[in-house]
Design an enzyme around this catalytic site. Structure first.
Site: not given
Ligand code: PAF
Length: 278
Positions: A30-31, A34, A37, A148, A174, A183-185
């Site tokens: 979801m962008g 970091h 990802h 997750d 990580v 986390s992006s959050r």
């Molecule tokens: O983990 C995530 O960032 C999201 O849940 C995903 C797998 C991209 C689905 O929108």
């Protein structure tokens, strides 16, 4: 890295690639990318001929009052990170669903606990978008982070149950230098919240260390975790079997500790293995 915006165009390209015998690897995101990802991209890169990363903030997986509207974005930084990671195609759909989209994928059982219990509809949103992304991208393999952990378990079950020809790989969580899971959050946290956010992984590690020293009583382990955790609200602290996600007592054999806590308006999750074989 080549950007593609249109789902139909991307699907046609991917079907052609697959027909020519190429293995497509896929990392959905979801962008605000970091190191968590990019670690997924590193796992996928040597296992495929063509690596696709998607960036799509999927409205279906956000509940009312959650952070869909303020979800952090950084398109230029994301493109650079994908370039550095050797990504071939960056999929950036402005929208992913037909206006009359009517099909939802729901995995029962595994979604009843942890985040599934606290975010109704969340996993249905995740499995629905991942199933659609798999249909567009036609990957041979897809990589998801163990940050997750429940999402990974749910997606594995979906691909098995629906016989999707995609190998689902998990990659380790990580952490930042202070131990907070990437986390992006985390971008939302104030300095003061960030300091308290460390207590989430500290609580999990305290449970792990007590368990390693021989404490197997579930209640005592969870009480210990709670006593370490400084948060504005706790959604859950749990110790579950890593495959069935069922509560364990006594805590022996494959087991994993999970936590979700709020710092101001920001909700963070974390998990660690309590055993070597989970
Ligand atoms: O983990 C995530 O960032 C999201 O849940 C995903 C797998 C991209 C689905 O929108």
């Amino acid at each position: 890295v080549r950007s593609v915006f249109d789902p139909t165009a991307l699907q046609a390209q991917m079907l052609a690639l697959r027909a020519s015998g190429k293995r497509i690897g896929f990392v959905p995101t979801m962008g605000l990318l970091h190191r968590g990802h990019t670690s997924l991209m590193k796992v996928a890169r040597p296992l495929c001929d063509h690596l696709v990363v998607s960036i799509y903030v999927n409205p279906l997986q956000f509940g009312p009052g959650e952070d869909l509207d303020r979800y952090p974005r950084d398109p230029d930084g994301d493109a650079q990170k994908c370039r550095d990671a050797g990504v071939d195609t960056l999929f950036l759909p402005p929208d992913l669903y037909h206006p009359d989209h009517a099909t939802h994928v729901n995995v029962s059982g595994l979604t009843g606990c942890l985040c599934g219990a606290h975010r109704p509809g969340h996993f249905e949103g995740v499995t629905t978008v991942v199933a659609r992304l798999f249909g567009i991208i036609q990957p041979s393999l897809a990589v998801f982070g163990e940050k997750d952990f429940q999402q990974l378990a749910v997606i594995r079950r979906m691909t098995r149950d629906l016989a999707m020809p995609v190998e689902v790989l998990g990659a380790p969580l990580v952490r930042d230098e202070d131990g907070v899971a990437l986390s992006s959050r985390n971008a939302f946290l104030t300095a003061e919240q960030r300091v308290r956010a460390r207590t989430l992984h500290q609580a999990l590690y305290a449970m792990r260390s007590a368990n390693f020293k021989g404490e197997t009583d579930r209640t005592r382990l969870l009480d210990l975790g709670r006593s370490c955790l400084d948060a504005d609200a706790i959604d859950y602290l749990e110790i579950l079997h890593p495959h069935t996600l069922e509560p364990l007592n006594p805590v022996t054999g494959p087991s994993r500790a999970f936590g979700a806590a709020h710092y101001g308006r920001t909700r963070l999750i974390d998990n660690i293995s309590l055993s070597d074989d989970s």
